[in-house]
Design a protein around this motif. Structure first.
Motif, PDB file in Angstrom:
ATOM      1  N   GLY A 118      44.022 -16.913  11.633  1.00 23.60           N
ATOM      2  CA  GLY A 118      43.351 -17.947  10.849  1.00 23.60           C
ATOM      3  C   GLY A 118      43.603 -19.296  11.484  1.00 23.60           C
ATOM      4  O   GLY A 118      44.421 -19.439  12.379  1.00 23.60           O
ATOM      5  N   GLY A 119      42.885 -20.271  11.045  1.00 24.33           N
ATOM      6  CA  GLY A 119      43.093 -21.619  11.593  1.00 24.33           C
ATOM      7  C   GLY A 119      42.252 -21.842  12.821  1.00 24.33           C
ATOM      8  O   GLY A 119      41.036 -21.873  12.754  1.00 24.33           O
ATOM      9  N   ALA A 120      42.890 -21.969  13.969  1.00 26.77           N
ATOM     10  CA  ALA A 120      42.173 -22.222  15.217  1.00 26.77           C
ATOM     11  C   ALA A 120      41.269 -21.045  15.556  1.00 26.77           C
ATOM     12  O   ALA A 120      41.697 -19.894  15.502  1.00 26.77           O
ATOM     13  N   ASP A 121      40.021 -21.341  15.871  1.00 22.06           N
ATOM     14  CA  ASP A 121      39.129 -20.239  16.248  1.00 22.06           C
ATOM     15  C   ASP A 121      38.768 -20.271  17.721  1.00 22.06           C
ATOM     16  O   ASP A 121      38.166 -19.346  18.235  1.00 22.06           O
ATOM     17  N   GLU A 122      39.163 -21.329  18.441  1.00 22.41           N
ATOM     18  CA  GLU A 122      38.875 -21.428  19.863  1.00 22.41           C
ATOM     19  C   GLU A 122      40.165 -21.610  20.657  1.00 22.41           C
ATOM     20  O   GLU A 122      41.108 -22.248  20.189  1.00 22.41           O
ATOM     21  N   VAL A 123      40.179 -21.044  21.845  1.00 25.77           N
ATOM     22  CA  VAL A 123      41.246 -21.324  22.801  1.00 25.77           C
ATOM     23  C   VAL A 123      40.760 -22.531  23.599  1.00 25.77           C
ATOM     24  O   VAL A 123      39.781 -22.425  24.334  1.00 25.77           O
ATOM     25  N   PRO A 124      41.393 -23.694  23.439  1.00 27.66           N
ATOM     26  CA  PRO A 124      40.890 -24.913  24.080  1.00 27.66           C
ATOM     27  C   PRO A 124      41.041 -24.863  25.598  1.00 27.66           C
ATOM     28  O   PRO A 124      42.003 -24.301  26.124  1.00 27.66           O
ATOM     29  N   ASP A 125      40.095 -25.454  26.285  1.00 33.01           N
ATOM     30  CA  ASP A 125      40.130 -25.504  27.742  1.00 33.01           C
ATOM     31  C   ASP A 125      41.152 -26.553  28.179  1.00 33.01           C
ATOM     32  O   ASP A 125      40.983 -27.735  27.900  1.00 33.01           O
ATOM     33  N   PRO A 126      42.211 -26.145  28.894  1.00 36.74           N
ATOM     34  CA  PRO A 126      43.242 -27.100  29.296  1.00 36.74           C
ATOM     35  C   PRO A 126      42.952 -27.817  30.606  1.00 36.74           C
ATOM     36  O   PRO A 126      43.740 -28.657  31.042  1.00 36.74           O
ATOM     37  N   TYR A 127      41.844 -27.506  31.254  1.00 35.36           N
ATOM     38  CA  TYR A 127      41.578 -27.950  32.623  1.00 35.36           C
ATOM     39  C   TYR A 127      41.775 -29.449  32.828  1.00 35.36           C
ATOM     40  O   TYR A 127      42.347 -29.869  33.821  1.00 35.36           O
ATOM     41  N   TYR A 128      41.293 -30.251  31.902  1.00 34.85           N
ATOM     42  CA  TYR A 128      41.423 -31.709  32.050  1.00 34.85           C
ATOM     43  C   TYR A 128      42.591 -32.263  31.232  1.00 34.85           C
ATOM     44  O   TYR A 128      42.692 -33.463  31.027  1.00 34.85           O
ATOM     45  N   GLY A 129      43.471 -31.373  30.800  1.00 25.54           N
ATOM     46  CA  GLY A 129      44.569 -31.786  29.938  1.00 25.54           C
ATOM     47  C   GLY A 129      45.901 -31.888  30.653  1.00 25.54           C
ATOM     48  O   GLY A 129      45.990 -31.956  31.876  1.00 25.54           O
ATOM     49  N   SER A 130      46.929 -31.864  29.837  1.00 23.40           N
ATOM     50  CA  SER A 130      48.303 -32.019  30.315  1.00 23.40           C
ATOM     51  C   SER A 130      48.978 -30.651  30.449  1.00 23.40           C
ATOM     52  O   SER A 130      48.421 -29.622  30.058  1.00 23.40           O
ATOM     53  N   ASP A 131      50.202 -30.673  30.971  1.00 19.60           N
ATOM     54  CA  ASP A 131      50.982 -29.443  31.058  1.00 19.60           C
ATOM     55  C   ASP A 131      51.156 -28.817  29.678  1.00 19.60           C
ATOM     56  O   ASP A 131      51.158 -27.595  29.534  1.00 19.60           O
ATOM     57  N   GLU A 132      51.297 -29.646  28.670  1.00 22.45           N
ATOM     58  CA  GLU A 132      51.441 -29.154  27.295  1.00 22.45           C
ATOM     59  C   GLU A 132      50.205 -28.377  26.867  1.00 22.45           C
ATOM     60  O   GLU A 132      50.312 -27.369  26.143  1.00 22.45           O
ATOM     61  N   ASP A 133      49.030 -28.795  27.307  1.00 20.10           N
ATOM     62  CA  ASP A 133      47.797 -28.070  26.968  1.00 20.10           C
ATOM     63  C   ASP A 133      47.802 -26.661  27.558  1.00 20.10           C
ATOM     64  O   ASP A 133      47.337 -25.717  26.917  1.00 20.10           O
ATOM     65  N   PHE A 134      48.333 -26.507  28.752  1.00 23.35           N
ATOM     66  CA  PHE A 134      48.425 -25.189  29.371  1.00 23.35           C
ATOM     67  C   PHE A 134      49.416 -24.314  28.605  1.00 23.35           C
ATOM     68  O   PHE A 134      49.157 -23.134  28.363  1.00 23.35           O
ATOM     69  N   ARG A 135      50.539 -24.905  28.205  1.00 25.47           N
ATOM     70  CA  ARG A 135      51.519 -24.145  27.404  1.00 25.47           C
ATOM     71  C   ARG A 135      50.932 -23.748  26.058  1.00 25.47           C
ATOM     72  O   ARG A 135      51.198 -22.654  25.552  1.00 25.47           O
ATOM     73  N   ARG A 136      50.131 -24.599  25.471  1.00 24.05           N
ATOM     74  CA  ARG A 136      49.475 -24.292  24.184  1.00 24.05           C
ATOM     75  C   ARG A 136      48.536 -23.100  24.321  1.00 24.05           C
ATOM     76  O   ARG A 136      48.487 -22.240  23.446  1.00 24.05           O
ATOM     77  N   VAL A 137      47.803 -23.023  25.419  1.00 25.49           N
ATOM     78  CA  VAL A 137      46.915 -21.882  25.656  1.00 25.49           C
ATOM     79  C   VAL A 137      47.729 -20.592  25.727  1.00 25.49           C
ATOM     80  O   VAL A 137      47.336 -19.569  25.157  1.00 25.49           O
ATOM     81  N   ILE A 138      48.867 -20.638  26.391  1.00 28.95           N
ATOM     82  CA  ILE A 138      49.706 -19.441  26.484  1.00 28.95           C
ATOM     83  C   ILE A 138      50.222 -19.040  25.107  1.00 28.95           C
ATOM     84  O   ILE A 138      50.221 -17.857  24.755  1.00 28.95           O
ATOM     85  N   ALA A 139      50.637 -19.993  24.302  1.00 30.01           N
ATOM     86  CA  ALA A 139      51.101 -19.685  22.942  1.00 30.01           C
ATOM     87  C   ALA A 139      49.984 -19.052  22.121  1.00 30.01           C
ATOM     88  O   ALA A 139      50.211 -18.073  21.395  1.00 30.01           O
ATOM     89  N   LEU A 140      48.769 -19.581  22.233  1.00 32.55           N
ATOM     90  CA  LEU A 140      47.626 -18.985  21.520  1.00 32.55           C
ATOM     91  C   LEU A 140      47.336 -17.584  22.050  1.00 32.55           C
ATOM     92  O   LEU A 140      47.013 -16.677  21.278  1.00 32.55           O
ATOM     93  N   ALA A 141      47.446 -17.404  23.362  1.00 32.35           N
ATOM     94  CA  ALA A 141      47.229 -16.082  23.956  1.00 32.35           C
ATOM     95  C   ALA A 141      48.234 -15.075  23.406  1.00 32.35           C
ATOM     96  O   ALA A 141      47.874 -13.929  23.092  1.00 32.35           O
ATOM     97  N   GLU A 142      49.488 -15.488  23.274  1.00 33.47           N
ATOM     98  CA  GLU A 142      50.518 -14.587  22.759  1.00 33.47           C
ATOM     99  C   GLU A 142      50.258 -14.225  21.302  1.00 33.47           C
ATOM    100  O   GLU A 142      50.345 -13.048  20.926  1.00 33.47           O
ATOM    101  N   CYS A 143      49.927 -15.201  20.489  1.00 30.04           N
ATOM    102  CA  CYS A 143      49.610 -14.919  19.084  1.00 30.04           C
ATOM    103  C   CYS A 143      48.382 -14.023  18.975  1.00 30.04           C
ATOM    104  O   CYS A 143      48.354 -13.067  18.193  1.00 30.04           O
ATOM    105  N   GLY A 144      47.366 -14.334  19.765  1.00 25.00           N
ATOM    106  CA  GLY A 144      46.145 -13.535  19.743  1.00 25.00           C
ATOM    107  C   GLY A 144      46.373 -12.124  20.226  1.00 25.00           C
ATOM    108  O   GLY A 144      45.848 -11.158  19.666  1.00 25.00           O
ATOM    109  N   ALA A 145      47.170 -11.963  21.281  1.00 21.46           N
ATOM    110  CA  ALA A 145      47.473 -10.617  21.796  1.00 21.46           C
ATOM    111  C   ALA A 145      48.221  -9.799  20.749  1.00 21.46           C
ATOM    112  O   ALA A 145      47.924  -8.604  20.562  1.00 21.46           O
ATOM    113  N   ASP A 146      49.168 -10.414  20.071  1.00 23.70           N
ATOM    114  CA  ASP A 146      49.915  -9.701  19.029  1.00 23.70           C
ATOM    115  C   ASP A 146      48.970  -9.288  17.887  1.00 23.70           C
ATOM    116  O   ASP A 146      49.068  -8.181  17.354  1.00 23.70           O
TER     117      ASP A 146
END
Length: 154
Positions: A118-146
């Motif tokens: 629930g909540g976030a429905d998109e995995v945001p594109d980190p390409y133009y973001g910061s290192d934190e944005d890349f880490r956020r994608v990984i956290a979402l990937a882990e939650c989504g995979a589980d």
């Protein structure tokens, strides 16, 4: 959700979809579950390139190896080959829906909602973001995979 092979799709196949595919592969393998997981992009700009260096670094720090990844573009056969085709965001889902044969459109979904998050429905594109944005994608990937693991029958 039915059991089957998964295709993760983002725009260029160098950030989001490769790391989501790797996380899903690892989580399913750790649970003793066999599943084929691949990734691709809707665009062809990066075909043959490795994953973005910033995503590789963030993934490595989180325990995932993207060094073997080579970007590829979506192919019409993918809709037949994969039981589920997961888009990282709404724009990707629109592109997939436009390309997908109408009889196979039930295979398409946004990754996070399909994984029961629930909540976030998109995995945001980190390409133009910061290192934190890349880490956020990984956290979402882990939650989504589980979530995907919980919803996919053994």
């Amino acid at each position: 959700m039915s059991r089957g092979d998964f295709l993760m799709v983002c725009l260029g196949n160098i950030c989001r979809s490769p790391v989501v595919a790797e996380v899903v592969r690892q989580r399913f393998a750790a649970a003793g579950r066999r599943v084929v997981v691949e990734s691709c992009g809707t665009g062809g700009w990066h075909v043959g390139h490795g994953a973005d260096a910033r995503m590789c670094a963030a993934a490595r720090a989180a325990g995932y190896d993207l060094s073997a990844h080579r970007a590829r573009q979506l192919h019409i056969d993918d809709f037949q080959r994969f039981e589920r085709v997961f888009a990282m965001d709404r724009a990707n889902l629109r592109d997939l829906t436009a390309a997908c044969p109408p009889t196979l459109r039930d295979r398409l979904a946004l990754f996070l909602p399909a994984a029961g998050l629930g909540g976030a429905d998109e995995v945001p594109d980190p390409y133009y973001g910061s290192d934190e944005d890349f880490r956020r994608v990984i956290a979402l990937a882990e939650c989504g995979a589980d979530g995907l693991l919980r919803l996919t029958p053994a």
